[in-house]
Motif scaffolding. Structure first.
Motif, mmCIF file in Angstrom:
data_model
loop_
_atom_site.group_PDB
_atom_site.id
_atom_site.type_symbol
_atom_site.label_atom_id
_atom_site.label_comp_id
_atom_site.label_asym_id
_atom_site.label_seq_id
_atom_site.Cartn_x
_atom_site.Cartn_y
_atom_site.Cartn_z
ATOM 1 N N GLY A 1 0.866 -1.177 0.000
ATOM 2 C CA GLY A 1 0.000 0.000 0.000
ATOM 3 C C GLY A 1 0.901 1.224 0.000
ATOM 4 N N ARG B 1 -8.457 5.549 -2.875
ATOM 5 C CA ARG B 1 -7.432 4.600 -3.301
ATOM 6 C C ARG B 1 -7.782 3.955 -4.626
ATOM 7 N NH1 ARG B 1 -7.932 -0.933 0.283
ATOM 8 N NH2 ARG B 1 -10.095 -1.359 -0.231
ATOM 9 N N TYR C 1 -6.073 0.606 -7.367
ATOM 10 C CA TYR C 1 -5.121 -0.472 -7.600
ATOM 11 C C TYR C 1 -4.595 -0.377 -9.025
ATOM 12 C CZ TYR C 1 -6.839 -2.582 -3.317
ATOM 13 O OH TYR C 1 -7.173 -2.813 -2.005
ATOM 14 N N ARG D 1 0.409 -6.614 -8.130
ATOM 15 C CA ARG D 1 -0.635 -5.690 -7.704
ATOM 16 C C ARG D 1 -0.044 -4.632 -6.778
ATOM 17 N NH1 ARG D 1 -5.749 -7.126 -3.811
ATOM 18 N NH2 ARG D 1 -7.157 -5.555 -4.632
ATOM 19 N N GLU E 1 -1.279 -1.023 -4.523
ATOM 20 C CA GLU E 1 -2.352 -0.149 -4.046
ATOM 21 C C GLU E 1 -1.760 1.232 -3.801
ATOM 22 O OE1 GLU E 1 -5.172 0.458 -0.097
ATOM 23 O OE2 GLU E 1 -4.215 -1.480 -0.439
#
Length: 133
Positions: A84, A115, A117, A125, A127
């Motif tokens: 993140g 947020r 992705y 992946r 974030e």
């Protein structure tokens, strides 16, 4: 007692080093930093014949975020697990990624944050989030 997160390491397949460097440094704006000499001596991504490639072997920083990339021959992208990454100016950041052809998938399920992705060139992946005032 835990005091913070030092870094996160993601994996990538052989041959993606240039695309990942362009993504993390050029597109995301992170700075590629040298590995400590003892770790650089072990090798790393890129050609083992290129000393500079070993020294700057996939360690990136921006603000307090530190991300290391390692090459794995039997690589599988992280599709659920992810870092993140906090950003400032999330709308402009998302527009920058979209303009470069990256996917941006917004998610409003985290209270107090905006947020989205996306994925890096290896399919990992990521974030990106910004706390709301």
């Amino acid at each position: 007692m835990i005091t913070g997160l030092d870094h996160i390491q993601l994996a990538a397949p052989p041959g993606t080093e240039d695309a990942l460097r362009a993504y993390y440094a050029d597109l995301l704006g992170m700075t590629e930093v040298p590995k400590p000499p003892a770790l650089a001596a072990r090798g790393g991504w890129g050609s083992p014949l290129l000393e500079r490639s070993r020294e700057l072997g996939g360690w990136f920083e921006a603000g307090t975020a530190r991300l290391h990339l390692g090459i794995e021959a039997d690589f599988r992208p992280a599709r659920k697990a992810h870092p993140g990454i906090r950003v400032h100016g999330i709308d402009a950041f998302a527009a920058r990624l979209t303009a470069a052809g990256a996917t941006v998938t917004w998610d409003d399920a985290l209270p107090g944050h905006r947020r989205f992705y996306s994925v890096d060139p290896a399919g990992n992946r990521l974030e990106f989030l910004e706390p709301q005032a």
